[in-house]
Design an enzyme around this catalytic site. Structure first.
Site, PDB file in Angstrom:
ATOM      1  N   GLU A   1       0.833  -1.212   0.000  1.00  0.00           N
ATOM      2  CA  GLU A   1       0.000   0.000   0.000  1.00  0.00           C
ATOM      3  C   GLU A   1       0.872   1.269   0.000  1.00  0.00           C
ATOM      4  OE1 GLU A   1      -2.820  -0.709  -0.733  1.00  0.00           O
ATOM      5  OE2 GLU A   1      -3.743  -2.275   0.478  1.00  0.00           O
TER       6      GLU A   1
ATOM      7  N   HIS B   1      -3.300   2.432   8.285  1.00  0.00           N
ATOM      8  CA  HIS B   1      -4.293   1.588   7.594  1.00  0.00           C
ATOM      9  C   HIS B   1      -4.421   0.286   8.368  1.00  0.00           C
ATOM     10  CE1 HIS B   1      -6.440  -0.898   4.852  1.00  0.00           C
ATOM     11  NE2 HIS B   1      -5.394  -1.653   4.583  1.00  0.00           N
TER      12      HIS B   1
ATOM     13  N   HIS C   1      -7.141  -3.339   9.325  1.00  0.00           N
ATOM     14  CA  HIS C   1      -8.307  -4.157   8.970  1.00  0.00           C
ATOM     15  C   HIS C   1      -9.124  -4.386  10.247  1.00  0.00           C
ATOM     16  CE1 HIS C   1      -5.984  -6.052   5.299  1.00  0.00           C
ATOM     17  NE2 HIS C   1      -6.071  -4.730   5.250  1.00  0.00           N
TER      18      HIS C   1
ATOM     19  N   TYR D   1     -16.610  12.777  20.226  1.00  0.00           N
ATOM     20  CA  TYR D   1     -15.235  12.392  19.882  1.00  0.00           C
ATOM     21  C   TYR D   1     -15.136  11.832  18.476  1.00  0.00           C
ATOM     22  CZ  TYR D   1     -11.849  13.588  23.325  1.00  0.00           C
ATOM     23  OH  TYR D   1     -10.959  14.307  24.069  1.00  0.00           O
TER      24      TYR D   1
HETATM   25  P1  13P Z   1       1.165  -5.292   3.375  1.00  0.00           P
HETATM   26  O1  13P Z   1       1.514  -6.547   4.145  1.00  0.00           O
HETATM   27  O2  13P Z   1       1.801  -5.285   2.006  1.00  0.00           O
HETATM   28  O3  13P Z   1       1.486  -4.059   4.183  1.00  0.00           O
HETATM   29  O4  13P Z   1      -0.377  -5.306   3.126  1.00  0.00           O
HETATM   30  C1  13P Z   1      -1.242  -5.508   4.221  1.00  0.00           C
HETATM   31  C2  13P Z   1      -2.532  -4.816   4.044  1.00  0.00           C
HETATM   32  O5  13P Z   1      -3.113  -4.413   5.015  1.00  0.00           O
HETATM   33  C3  13P Z   1      -3.074  -4.652   2.679  1.00  0.00           C
HETATM   34  O6  13P Z   1      -4.137  -3.766   2.682  1.00  0.00           O
END
Ligand code: 13P
Length: 210
Positions: free
Chosen positions: A73, A92, A94, A119
């Site tokens: 990314e 970033h 998940h 907040y």
């Molecule tokens: P990377 O391991 O290349 O950082 O990718 C992980 C990720 O969160 C992809 O969106």
């Protein structure tokens, strides 16, 4: 902050996110702006076990300068910095509840999560939802660039949040605020909500300018 301290700080915050379940496996990536480039977590690295010395360093064009191979990314992060000259860091993740919201069908593109707490408004502001693209796809980085000038908080459909901040602490705090608000939003789905009014949101903007 020196580059050595920045590397240690990134590893410390990566472990903190991992230890609290906000990051898992090798998902997620963190970056920080330096005077002479950017630090970025390596591809396939576990945020809980970052070796400060092996964190990738890239230049403004994304060229790999040192450390392990950078995150796929890379260009998504760089596009945030290109459109947000005052941003010092990008996160970033998940993180589960944010991803759950990103999967809901029929959400508004602008403000997919309404202003349910002060907040949330203060740390996230105007969240924008982008359509699905595969991780690392150049089209994903381009889509981020299109909205990054107006939005420091972006939710990637079926993927997760991307948040810029003045520094890594600010970006992490905002990402945590989004995750907890996403949890509240899911808990409250189907309930009749009393949202913050437009005036209340504007007042927060005046008291706590970002
Ligand atoms: P990377 O391991 O290349 O950082 O990718 C992980 C990720 O969160 C992809 O969106």
């Amino acid at each position: 902050m020196s580059e050595a301290k920045a590397r240690e700080h990134m590893a410390m915050l990566g472990k903190s996110l991992f230890d609290r379940g906000l990051a898992f496996g090798s998902a997620g990536n963190l970056s920080m702006r330096l005077d002479d480039g950017f630090l970025l977590t390596p591809t396939n690295a576990c945020l809980g076990r970052l070796d400060p010395a092996r964190i990738s360093k890239v230049d403004e064009s994304g060229a790999h300068l040192s450390g392990d191979k950078p995150s796929k990314e890379n260009f998504l992060h760089l596009n945030m910095y290109r459109e947000r000259p005052r941003a010092g860091a990008v996160v970033h993740l998940h993180s589960t509840h944010s991803v759950a919201v990103s999967v809901l069908d029929g959400l508004a593109k602008e403000d997919p999560i309404p202003p349910i707490t002060a907040y949330y408004v203060m740390k996230i502001g105007r969240l924008v939802l982008l359509p699905y693209f595969p991780p690392g796809d150049p089209a994903l980085a381009d889509a981020v660039r299109e909205v990054a000038g107006k939005h420091h908080s972006i939710l990637l459909a079926n993927h997760g949040p991307v948040i810029a901040g003045a520094d890594l602490d600010a970006a992490v705090y905002a990402t945590e605020e989004l995750e907890e608000t996403a949890k509240l939003f899911l808990m409250l789905r189907g309930e009749k909500l009393k949202l913050l009014s437009r005036d209340e949101v504007a007042e927060l903007g005046r008291r706590f300018p970002s």
